[in-house]
Design a protein around this motif. Structure first.
Motif, PDB file in Angstrom:
ATOM      1  N   ILE C 152      10.626  -3.490   1.491  1.00 28.71           N
ATOM      2  CA  ILE C 152      10.965  -2.553   2.568  1.00 28.71           C
ATOM      3  C   ILE C 152      10.341  -1.189   2.314  1.00 28.71           C
ATOM      4  CG2 ILE C 152      12.905  -1.293   3.583  1.00 28.71           C
ATOM      5  CD1 ILE C 152      14.527  -3.820   3.385  1.00 28.71           C
ATOM      6  N   GLU C 153      10.382  -0.764   1.072  1.00 21.79           N
ATOM      7  CA  GLU C 153       9.759   0.521   0.730  1.00 21.79           C
ATOM      8  C   GLU C 153       8.246   0.470   0.928  1.00 21.79           C
ATOM      9  OE1 GLU C 153      10.748   3.769  -0.542  1.00 21.79           O
ATOM     10  OE2 GLU C 153      12.494   3.023   0.562  1.00 21.79           O
ATOM     11  N   LEU C 154       7.621  -0.625   0.463  1.00 22.33           N
ATOM     12  CA  LEU C 154       6.162  -0.730   0.555  1.00 22.33           C
ATOM     13  C   LEU C 154       5.698  -0.802   2.004  1.00 22.33           C
ATOM     14  CD1 LEU C 154       5.035  -3.127  -2.321  1.00 22.33           C
ATOM     15  CD2 LEU C 154       4.688  -0.670  -2.128  1.00 22.33           C
ATOM     16  N   ALA C 155       6.543  -1.411   2.843  1.00 24.83           N
ATOM     17  CA  ALA C 155       6.148  -1.565   4.245  1.00 24.83           C
ATOM     18  C   ALA C 155       5.910  -0.221   4.929  1.00 24.83           C
ATOM     19  CB  ALA C 155       7.222  -2.365   4.994  1.00 24.83           C
ATOM     20  N   LYS C 156       6.520   0.841   4.392  1.00 20.68           N
ATOM     21  CA  LYS C 156       6.285   2.174   4.987  1.00 20.68           C
ATOM     22  C   LYS C 156       4.855   2.646   4.802  1.00 20.68           C
ATOM     23  CE  LYS C 156      10.907   3.899   3.786  1.00 20.68           C
ATOM     24  NZ  LYS C 156      11.544   4.840   2.850  1.00 20.68           N
ATOM     25  N   TYR C 157       4.190   2.113   3.778  1.00 18.75           N
ATOM     26  CA  TYR C 157       2.913   2.709   3.382  1.00 18.75           C
ATOM     27  C   TYR C 157       1.715   1.785   3.544  1.00 18.75           C
ATOM     28  CZ  TYR C 157       6.361   5.643   1.022  1.00 18.75           C
ATOM     29  OH  TYR C 157       7.429   6.444   0.742  1.00 18.75           O
ATOM     30  N   LEU C 158       1.969   0.469   3.673  1.00 17.22           N
ATOM     31  CA  LEU C 158       0.868  -0.479   3.725  1.00 17.22           C
ATOM     32  C   LEU C 158       0.855  -1.176   5.076  1.00 17.22           C
ATOM     33  CD1 LEU C 158       1.196  -2.212   0.217  1.00 17.22           C
ATOM     34  CD2 LEU C 158      -0.458  -0.465   0.905  1.00 17.22           C
ATOM     35  N   SER C 159      -0.318  -1.613   5.494  1.00 18.91           N
ATOM     36  CA  SER C 159      -0.400  -2.446   6.682  1.00 18.91           C
ATOM     37  C   SER C 159       0.253  -3.788   6.368  1.00 18.91           C
ATOM     38  CB  SER C 159      -1.857  -2.660   7.066  1.00 18.91           C
ATOM     39  OG  SER C 159      -2.471  -3.508   6.119  1.00 18.91           O
ATOM     40  N   ALA C 160       0.632  -4.508   7.427  1.00 20.47           N
ATOM     41  CA  ALA C 160       1.338  -5.777   7.234  1.00 20.47           C
ATOM     42  C   ALA C 160       0.494  -6.734   6.398  1.00 20.47           C
ATOM     43  CB  ALA C 160       1.660  -6.401   8.590  1.00 20.47           C
ATOM     44  N   LYS C 161      -0.790  -6.746   6.650  1.00 17.80           N
ATOM     45  CA  LYS C 161      -1.672  -7.689   5.955  1.00 17.80           C
ATOM     46  C   LYS C 161      -1.761  -7.347   4.464  1.00 17.80           C
ATOM     47  CE  LYS C 161      -6.459  -8.967   5.813  1.00 17.80           C
ATOM     48  NZ  LYS C 161      -7.777  -8.428   6.156  1.00 17.80           N
ATOM     49  N   GLU C 162      -1.956  -6.078   4.210  1.00 23.71           N
ATOM     50  CA  GLU C 162      -2.023  -5.652   2.808  1.00 23.71           C
ATOM     51  C   GLU C 162      -0.706  -5.913   2.078  1.00 23.71           C
ATOM     52  OE1 GLU C 162      -5.276  -1.997   3.237  1.00 23.71           O
ATOM     53  OE2 GLU C 162      -3.179  -1.578   2.804  1.00 23.71           O
ATOM     54  N   LEU C 163       0.394  -5.621   2.779  1.00 21.80           N
ATOM     55  CA  LEU C 163       1.699  -5.830   2.170  1.00 21.80           C
ATOM     56  C   LEU C 163       1.865  -7.273   1.734  1.00 21.80           C
ATOM     57  CD1 LEU C 163       4.560  -4.894   1.478  1.00 21.80           C
ATOM     58  CD2 LEU C 163       5.225  -5.382   3.831  1.00 21.80           C
ATOM     59  N   LYS C 164       1.481  -8.172   2.637  1.00 19.85           N
ATOM     60  CA  LYS C 164       1.642  -9.593   2.356  1.00 19.85           C
ATOM     61  C   LYS C 164       0.839  -9.978   1.116  1.00 19.85           C
ATOM     62  CE  LYS C 164       1.122 -13.988   4.534  1.00 19.85           C
ATOM     63  NZ  LYS C 164       0.303 -14.682   5.542  1.00 19.85           N
ATOM     64  N   TYR C 165      -0.399  -9.468   1.075  1.00 19.22           N
ATOM     65  CA  TYR C 165      -1.242  -9.783  -0.077  1.00 19.22           C
ATOM     66  C   TYR C 165      -0.649  -9.220  -1.373  1.00 19.22           C
ATOM     67  CZ  TYR C 165      -4.920  -9.124  -3.488  1.00 19.22           C
ATOM     68  OH  TYR C 165      -5.623  -9.083  -4.660  1.00 19.22           O
ATOM     69  N   ILE C 166      -0.256  -7.977  -1.310  1.00 20.14           N
ATOM     70  CA  ILE C 166       0.226  -7.313  -2.531  1.00 20.14           C
ATOM     71  C   ILE C 166       1.469  -8.011  -3.080  1.00 20.14           C
ATOM     72  CG2 ILE C 166       1.366  -5.187  -3.339  1.00 20.14           C
ATOM     73  CD1 ILE C 166      -1.702  -5.041  -3.277  1.00 20.14           C
ATOM     74  N   LEU C 167       2.344  -8.461  -2.178  1.00 21.10           N
ATOM     75  CA  LEU C 167       3.580  -9.097  -2.653  1.00 21.10           C
ATOM     76  C   LEU C 167       3.322 -10.402  -3.396  1.00 21.10           C
ATOM     77  CD1 LEU C 167       6.024  -8.353   0.316  1.00 21.10           C
ATOM     78  CD2 LEU C 167       6.022  -7.331  -1.970  1.00 21.10           C
ATOM     79  N   THR C 168       2.124 -10.983  -3.193  1.00 20.52           N
ATOM     80  CA  THR C 168       1.812 -12.227  -3.913  1.00 20.52           C
ATOM     81  C   THR C 168       1.228 -11.970  -5.296  1.00 20.52           C
ATOM     82  OG1 THR C 168      -0.489 -12.329  -3.186  1.00 20.52           O
ATOM     83  CG2 THR C 168       1.178 -13.313  -1.734  1.00 20.52           C
ATOM     84  N   THR C 169       0.849 -10.731  -5.566  1.00 22.22           N
ATOM     85  CA  THR C 169       0.106 -10.511  -6.811  1.00 22.22           C
ATOM     86  C   THR C 169       1.056 -10.274  -7.985  1.00 22.22           C
ATOM     87  OG1 THR C 169      -0.034  -8.158  -6.359  1.00 22.22           O
ATOM     88  CG2 THR C 169      -1.883  -9.516  -5.640  1.00 22.22           C
ATOM     89  N   ASP C 170       0.480 -10.418  -9.144  1.00 24.81           N
ATOM     90  CA  ASP C 170       1.243 -10.308 -10.371  1.00 24.81           C
ATOM     91  C   ASP C 170       1.542  -8.839 -10.708  1.00 24.81           C
ATOM     92  OD1 ASP C 170       2.287 -11.672 -12.704  1.00 24.81           O
ATOM     93  OD2 ASP C 170       0.758 -10.569 -13.813  1.00 24.81           O
TER      94      ASP C 170
END
Lengths: 335, 335, 335, 335, 335
Positions: C152-170
């Motif tokens: 929820i915090e990250l969604a304020k700063y990243l586009s939806a696509k980037e957010l999705k990618y970032i949440l999968t990373t280590d």
């Protein structure tokens, strides 16, 4: 800086003798009260003294650690100045393609060193170089900055016009670097330097500014006076109370002796209390004389010698063969 | 910063007198119980006190080491600011080829220094500058930031429009550097600077940001309160128990005295316990008053004086001749 | 971080009360054996205790020095992050000549700060934040990272696509900086940036990587467990043996008292041994609670507050006027 | 590195048991002489022991401070390697515009990490990992570098030809960086990189060289053996003399006991002298086992884990999805 | 540097035996006065000795901390030299596109290393390498710089003409770097290097200058003599007074013994006072022999070995296959 094997014990005793007189008096004081005036209750319980002694050792240890670090840092600053000066020599010789300007820039660097070291060797009220025990020791070595006036020294390195201007300014070292930058800029404007060279030299000036500022701050920000005074309180309170704490123990020695000395053993306290106290006050005096690394004392960082060494090396780089002699220690002391 | 020879013993006694009153009371307390109320078992074995005393000396030593380092670090930050300011002066004069913009950039730098030092001299709840013993000492020196409002000082260096904008912002120093960057960028856009110069100046701004952040953190992150309080506990627990530990030793002195004082020697405990306790509380008070180097106390880093010195030197670099006077110490204290 | 005047004694007592119970029991144990069961030889010679006490003070002093330095270093890392973030703001605004990309780069920087601080506030098994005495104190302040989920915090700063990618990373923070580099590279490829600008920005990313790695290592490399445990051994061995060492001294007090209390003075040992032991265990507890500067305890470095401050300043730089509020301390505690 | 809550007391006792046996023997020795052989003058005055004990605590404290700093520095070196590796990943991906070469450069970086960590985990004669108490503990965790030969690991990252060459060289890590530089140069010669990019990458290699040299020096320059041995002397001299100093105090306990145990209290000395001595030898053993941070002991810096983490992150940067698993602690120990 | 497991106790005893003789004499002195001449009041109260002993432990601890740091810093300087030399190898190979000049520049770098290490291994009056106990130990290892004259070593790396010039100069290392800069400049003038490469190489020279200056200062600025002498005073005053403080305690042993030894127990003082004193003088001797890391003692930083290692690695980089052998330790000592 002392560059001999060691200070001699005799030198050390002479250097600390004024405090020894005082400590002897502090030792006699309770003994006279006790023996002559018969005030037999003059006994401070030893544990109190031991606690105070341990605490004093802590405080003096702390102070000496900090004063040591001040001198160490001053040494590092001038190691950096030595290193940056050599780089400055190479930059001026190999980036600036003009023998005249190279020489101007390098000689002006000697002027910067000179202005800086004269500033650092000025007197400050908190410095201990003028205390009697240090002042009398100054006859054994020489402080170049106190022997020749600044303008005569600067005249060796600056044109008459520049000299005149610099002598009017407030912070001479800063303004000399200002001149360096101006010269470099004019070389850039005349297209004798390209931009990348110009900026590289400006960075070298910035590095010199940093070491200059550090030197000046070390000079002008004394060891915090609030720490200095509490250190002094501890040492002297301890030296005052110490003989009171030993009096009973020496009085007891009367039980085991016979003959004429019987009844007088308390007087033995004086040499012992003086000896122990003297170790503490000497420790304090050593710390105090290390506190200010640019004050003209025997323990200074040898900035005159280092400046001369830089001058010799950079002139050698310029291809000069008539070089000034290196500064030599006098009685093992080199400044 | 105190720039005299030393604090005077009398100044020190006045400064610590409130604690002395309390320590005297702590000394009388067990004596009265012992002598007046006859509670003769009021004796804490000395080894307990000695152990506590040694530990307390450790803790206070630790605290004073850390508070000393805080002030030392603050000094280093401002030494860097001094050095970077001089470089900034040269960069603005020699990289920017436009006297007007040079002046704007340098004056705005004075505004940055001003905004920063006003921020650093604001009051924080954990600072000791407002404690009674420090507050009453403030009459002996002056704190420039507490005498003139910020907007009047800033008006000397900023245009009216910029001033108005800056006063609305949250972190003024940051936004002033933001303006600097904007100006440099517009010079680059107008092709008065080439890219390499532009980036070199941006780097200089970055270096200033670092020192600003360090200053602000030193201001806003206090010495950890958990360490501060445990230090206080140790000191006061020791001062409270100390007289209980000495009572028997002083009572024994009654065995060796005669006459009217016989039977009353325990009262002698009060001056001695006060003296020893006072050394420890003074040590603590010295540490506490060194903890926050930007609070407006007599032991502050002299950021007002350094900012003025920068102003004088940079104006000299600009060729100005009507320079403001250097700040002078008042009663040996300079801020 | 505690930003009040000081912890209160009452807070401190509550915080350490569990250990006090144990120490009282350790005090009663030998007294009961001695008085109730009449085991009169339960006497450890005091010098042994004194030696152990001094050594314990050394060890605890060592530990607290190191834990203090860990928190200090964490503070410095985040001071650097604050400073680099401001520079990042200027770089993005003034080197990148495109308002859209500027905003993307700056908002993604907020995402980096967020990912990093959420990582730092995760729980580790060696941290003391979950120990009872710390956990119960957590009701008095708030830990933002434990209240809102990361996405929820990250969604304020990243586009939806980037957010999705970032949440999968280590390692989310690393990959966010990877995205920053990718964006900058594409600007360079589109010739919106020249090479020198591109490299300057890559260097800024490298500087952020360094502070990120330092933060992560501070989080993931605990204070060496072998040092932690030997410290605990010393403290508790000392606390266990201390009352055995004092028993004879308190027994002797029976000689000077009269009346009903005569013969029972040994019980007095309990409060005194508890008091001294409590100083040592409190010192240890303070050290332990300072050891891990990112664990969600009251003594943490305030990384949430600093991240918010950065967000406010950089948005101000972007010209935004609807700024989020600064985080405020709750009961003097700010994280 | 131990990443659990704490070592357990039982683990600690097992780990130090060999010294406990010896200390028990040292405790029995004077008691047997005293009680069995009746040598009643076996009494070293306690003050001598106390002085020796305090000094020993000093020396051991000094040693542990230095060994702690060695491990701390090793940790910092590898934090830098972690950070530089991430930057290296971005540089290779975003400065080098060729997916093939990017992959070569990044995989060769894994080879560099591998060569370095295998070198660091070799055995040195002064290391304590092979001492019995450490060797037997090694069954509880795994040391990757001791399980797979270097060539098999390197083969994952280098071409067959490069692998063959590297295995012939003296310092493999240096020559791998030499290959990196050669590749970059050929890219520059083929005009796939411009000069500024080329130099930026060379600088990154220089930064890696620095951390490599620091790691190697930490490995190959042991804690000065002269300091190590004087530390051992102090500890064991103290442990040998300690029971002699306590014998009279325990003998005196016979005065207060009655019954069968009367006259035998001296034997009580053994557990107490063992306990105190054990604290000192454990402290020494903890220091010794922290001295060499790359020896394969449980207290090592986790360089295998960090190398694996770097591999995972950089492969993620390359867009790979089949990533190797992170290394996991075994019995809370991770190398 | 000692690279074995440890110094042996026997080596250590031989190394310190001269002081042992003196300490035995200091032990006999008061015993003879007491027993033979019957001067029974020769008793210094133990608390005085204990206080002096604790203070001495403080001072020696302080000194050893500083001397340790000197050696540690010397080690770091040469770690940097190792790292910079590798970078220098890559720079010369990959930035300079001319195999001949590459070789000249790299071999001249070996000349620089040689000139520097010969300078560092010269004798200074304050160094302890020539003290008897160190000088006799020198037969067990070899000091390469004292075995081959400098000109023969330099001839391997410099052309005859350059060699002749360098031998006439004052600071050879500086002038060798001067030659490096001259060569690079001529390559730039011949357009074999572009400006950015030229400046990059000049920066590498600047980095070498810094490490050279640091090495030279470590060599030429001794550990401050005022600190060294006060340390010696404390240690020897303590060793002299220690037996006087123990005499009564040993005399009391006569009360518990019977038979022939009764009345002679005081002689037992000699071994104990020697043992304790020996720990302190050994500690001092260890510190003193660590003070000067470039004096040719067994505890030196191994600059000969490191220089050889650099030569091997850089020649390998050049593709040479006939490499000089690595220097090997002799009796575990490597310089």
């Amino acid at each position: 800086m002392h560059t001999g094997k060691s200070y001699k014990l005799s030198e050390f005793l002479v250097w600390t003798r004024r405090k020894v007189y005082l400590l002897v008096a502090l030792g006699f004081f309770p003994v006279i009260l006790y023996e002559v005036f018969g005030i037999k209750w003059l006994d401070i319980p030893w544990p109190v003294i031991a606690l105070l002694g341990t605490s004093t050792a802590f405080i003096v240890g702390f102070t000496n650690t900090q004063t040591y670090r001040r001198t160490e840092e001053a040494q590092q600053i001038w190691t950096n100045i030595l290193s940056l000066s050599r780089s400055w020599g190479l930059i001026c010789r190999d980036l600036v393609d003009d023998a005249n300007h190279t020489k101007t820039l390098i000689y002006r660097h000697f002027a910067w060193l000179t202005a800086l070291r004269y500033h650092l060797r000025e007197h400050r009220v908190w410095e201990s170089a003028n205390k009697k025990h240090n002042a009398e020791y100054q006859q054994y070595y020489s402080i170049p900055e106190w022997e020749t006036p600044l303008d005569i020294e600067l005249a060796k390195y600056l044109s008459a016009k520049e000299l005149k201007y610099i002598l009017t300014t407030d912070n001479k070292a800063t303004q000399i670097l200002g001149l360096q930058s101006k010269t470099v800029k004019s070389l850039y404007n005349k297209e004798k330097l390209v931009l990348i060279q110009f900026i590289e030299i400006e960075r070298a000036i910035r590095d010199l500014f940093l070491q200059q500022a550090k030197s000046e701050q070390m000079k002008d920000a004394p060891y915090p006076r609030q720490y200095a005074i509490i250190n002094t309180f501890f040492v002297w309170l301890f030296c005052t109370l110490l003989p009171f704490g030993m009096i009973k123990d020496f009085d007891k020695l009367n039980e085991v002796v016979e003959g004429a000395i019987k009844g007088h053993m308390v007087w033995l306290l004086v040499p012992f209390s003086t000896l122990i106290s003297w170790m503490f006050t000497s420790l304090e005096q050593v710390g105090e004389s290390t506190e200010n690394p640019f004050e003209g004392s025997a323990n200074d960082v040898p900035i005159s010698q280092m400046s001369r060494a830089i001058e010799i090396e950079l002139r050698e780089l310029l291809g000069e063969t008539e070089l000034p002699p290196a500064l030599e220690p006098k009685n093992d002391i080199i400044l």
